[in-house]
Design an enzyme around this catalytic site. Structure first.
Site, mmCIF file in Angstrom:
data_model
loop_
_atom_site.group_PDB
_atom_site.id
_atom_site.type_symbol
_atom_site.label_atom_id
_atom_site.label_comp_id
_atom_site.label_asym_id
_atom_site.label_seq_id
_atom_site.Cartn_x
_atom_site.Cartn_y
_atom_site.Cartn_z
ATOM 1 N N GLU A 385 0.837 -1.199 0.000
ATOM 2 C CA GLU A 385 0.000 0.000 0.000
ATOM 3 C C GLU A 385 0.871 1.248 0.000
ATOM 4 O O GLU A 385 1.733 1.409 0.880
ATOM 5 C CB GLU A 385 -0.900 0.039 1.242
ATOM 6 N N CYS A 386 0.653 2.113 -0.966
ATOM 7 C CA CYS A 386 1.256 3.441 -1.023
ATOM 8 C C CYS A 386 2.787 3.362 -0.967
ATOM 9 O O CYS A 386 3.429 3.192 -1.997
ATOM 10 C CB CYS A 386 0.688 4.332 0.078
#
Length: 501
Positions: A385-386
Site C-alpha cells: 500500500e502506497c
C-alpha cells in the site's frame, strides 16, 4: 454477544484543524497515564501518524475509528475491543468537529464518532485572536447538533491573565465550563513535513521528550479531575466488542455475491482486461467474496513478514491481529537495515510510510531489494500500500527500487488526499474480483503508469478510474484500506501464504 460496556471516555475536538487537538489529546493521554491509569488511545479518521504519539503516551497501540472505511456499525465494537480493561479512553478528533467525508453529511466526522460512542466532547479552541466572541463560537458548536454533548472547553494559546479572565467571563455567561487554559508559549518540538507530523519511529528519543513536555503542559493548564469527572458521565455502551477471531469466522460463513458486473461509467481504457471484470454486490461497507474457507491449514503457520522501521510506519493494529487470527506468524523487518527477509517468509506486507524520504538508503540496501524481487517473481503473495507500491517500483526519484513493477515513481507538488470507494477488478492474493472496499489516499508522489495491465482497483467514487497493479502474487496500490471492514482480505492473504512451499 452484545454486552453493556462501561468505560469513562472523552472525545477531544476543535472548531478546525490547527487548534491544538493533538497537543491536548496526547498531553491528556500522557498525564492520565502518569497517574497510573490504563488509558486507551484512539484517533477519529484514517490518520496513521498521531496514533504513534498516542501509543508513546499510553504504552498501548494507537487505534483508529473511521466510520467511512469501516462503517458506523464497527466504530463502537472496535472501540470496545481496544479499550477492554482500560480505565479511561481518549479519542482525538479529526479536522473540525462537524467535518467529515466530503458531500456525505456527518459521515466520518468527529461528531458522528462521539454520538456512536455516546461520549462527551471537549472542544479545544484557539483563543489567540478573540475574547468575548469565543462564547458565540462555542455556543454555535454546542447547539448545531443537539445529539452532540459538549461538556466543556479547553482554551489554547491564551495570551495573558487578563485575556484569560475575559474568555472565562464570556464562557461563564454562555454556561460553558472551562476545563483548561493553555498559555501562548513556544511550541513543543513536534516537527512536520509534507504529510504532517514526523512519525515517532523516525525521532523516538525526541518524541519521548515531546510527549513528556505535552503531559506537563496539560497537567499545569487543565483540570484533570474535572475532565475525569466528565469522562465518567459517559453512559454504558451496548455493543459486541470486535474480535479478529469472530470477524474471521463470520467472514468464512458469508455467502458470496452474485457474479461481478462492470461498474457503469467506469473508464476501463487503461485495462482491456477490466471489460470482463468489475464490481459485484451492493454491501456498502464491504462484501466478502472468498470462495474457500480461507486462512492457514491446521498445523502449519505461514510466516508473514511486515515492513517496519522509519520508512514504513503506516499500519492499523487490526491488520496484524487479523493475520495472526487467520493462522499466520507475523514478523516485522526493517527495509533500511535488514539485508534479507525473515527466515521462512511466505507472505510479504509492505504498508505506508515515507520511502521518498529514505530513497537513497532503501536503494543502497541492494541485498534486500533483490530478495523482495525474487520473492515476488516466484509468485509469493505481496500486499503493498502506497509506500509499498513505491518500493516495488523500478525507481523512486531516480533511485533504483525493487523493480517488481514496470513503473517509476517520483515526488510531486500536488497532495493527493481523500476517501475512495473501490472495487477489486482482478482476482489477487488480497481479494476476489468484485470485492468492494472503502479506503483513502494520502501522498505527494505519482507513479507512472498509474495502473498495470491488470489493475488492483476500480475507483467508483469520487472519480471513476482504475488504479494499482496485480501481477502473479503481487497486489500493489496507493489505496490504504482497513481490513476490519473486510476480514476476508486477511483470510485470503494467509491462505496464499500457506500455499507457498
Amino acid at each position: 454477544m452484545v454486552t453493556s460496556f462501561h468505560i469513562p471516555r472523552l472525545v477531544i475536538a476543535a472548531p478546525s484543524s490547527g487548534s491544538g487537538k493533538t497537543t491536548v489529546a496526547t498531553g491528556l493521554m500522557a498525564a492520565f497515564s502518569e497517574r497510573g491509569l490504563a488509558v486507551s488511545p484512539h484517533k477519529a479518521g484514517p490518520d496513521y501518524i498521531d496514533p504513534g504519539y498516542h501509543a508513546l503516551a499510553t504504552g498501548r497501540p494507537g487505534r483508529n475509528l473511521d466510520a467511512f472505511m469501516c462503517g458506523p456499525e464497527l466504530v463502537a465494537p472496535l472501540f470496545a475491543h481496544a479499550a477492554a480493561g482500560c480505565e479511561l479512553a481518549v479519542v482525538e478528533g479529526v479536522m473540525g468537529l462537524y467535518d467529515g467525508a466530503a458531500g456525505r453529511g456527518e459521515l466520518a466526522s468527529t461528531a458522528q464518532v462521539a454520538k456512536l460512542l455516546r461520549a462527551p466532547v471537549v472542544l479545544v479552541v484557539d483563543a489567540s485572536s478573540q475574547s468575548r466572541s469565543v462564547a458565540a463560537l462555542v455556543h454555535g458548536f454546542a447547539s448545531f447538533d443537539p445529539q452532540v454533548r459538549l461538556g466543556g472547553v479547553i482554551l489554547n494559546k491564551v495570551g495573558s491573565d487578563r485575556h484569560e479572565v475575559m474568555l472565562r467571563e464570556a464562557l461563564e455567561e454562555a454556561g460553558m465550563p472551562v476545563l483548561g487554559v493553555l498559555r501562548r508559549a513556544p511550541q513543543v518540538a513536534t516537527p512536520s513535513r509534507h504529510l504532517g507530523l514526523v512519525p515517532v519511529a523516525e525521532r523516538r528519543a525526541d518524541a519521548v521528550a515531546a510527549v513528556a513536555a505535552l503531559a506537563e503542559q496539560v497537567r499545569q493548564g487543565c483540570d484533570l479531575d474535572a475532565l475525569m469527572a466528565l469522562a465518567r458521565t459517559a453512559p454504558a455502551l451496548a455493543c459486541e466488542a470486535w474480535s479478529p477471531a469472530t470477524a474471521l469466522t463470520r467472514s468464512r460463513g458469508a455467502a458470496p455475491d452474485p457474479a461481478p458486473q462492470t461498474p457503469e461509467g467506469l473508464d476501463t481504457s487503461a485495462s482491456p482486461a477490466f471489460e470482463a471484470r468489475g464490481s459485484g454486490g451492493s454491501a456498502p461497507w464491504g462484501s466478502p467474496r472468498t470462495e474457500s474457507g480461507g486462512g492457514a491449514a491446521p498445523g502449519r503457520r505461514p510466516i508473514v513478514a511486515v515492513a517496519g522501521g522509519p520508512a514504513f510506519t503506516f499500519s492499523y493494529a487490526e491488520h496484524a491481529e487479523l493475520l495472526t487470527a487467520a493462522g499466520a506468524d507475523v514478523v516485522t523487518f526493517d527495509p533500511l537495515r535488514d539485508e534479507a527477509l525473515p527466515a521462512g517468509t511466505t507472505g510479504l506486507v509492505i504498508g505506508g510510510g515515507f520511502p521518498e524520504v529514505y530513497a537513497p538508503e532503501l536503494s543502497a540496501n541492494e541485498p534486500l531489494r533483490t530478495a523482495v524481487a525474487r520473492f515476488a517473481e516466484a509468485g509469493g503473495p505481496v500486499a503493498a500500500e502506497c509506500a509499498g507500491l513505491l518500493y516495488l517500483a523500478r525507481s523512486l526519484d531516480g533511485k533504483p527500487m525493487c523493480g517488481v513493477l514496470d513503473a517509476d515513481a517520483r515526488m510531486s507538488e500536488r497532495l493527493t488526499l481523500g476517501y475512495r470507494e473501490a472495487v477489486a477488478v482482478s482476482d489477487s492474493a488480497l481479494a476476489v474480483n468484485g470485492t468492494r472496499l472503502r479506503g483513502h489516499e494520502f501522498h505527494r508522489t505519482v507513479i507512472e503508469p498509474g495502473a498495470g495491465a491488470t489493475p488492483a482497483w476500480g475507483f467508483t467514487h469520487p472519480e471513476r478510474r482504475v488504479e494499482g497493479f496485480v501481477q502473479q502474487g503481487v497486489h500493489a496500490s496507493y489505496l490504504h484500506t482497513h481490513w476490519a471492514a473486510e476480514p476476508s482480505v486477511a483470510l485470503r492473504f494467509v491462505e496464499a501464504a500457506a500455499a507457498r512451499p
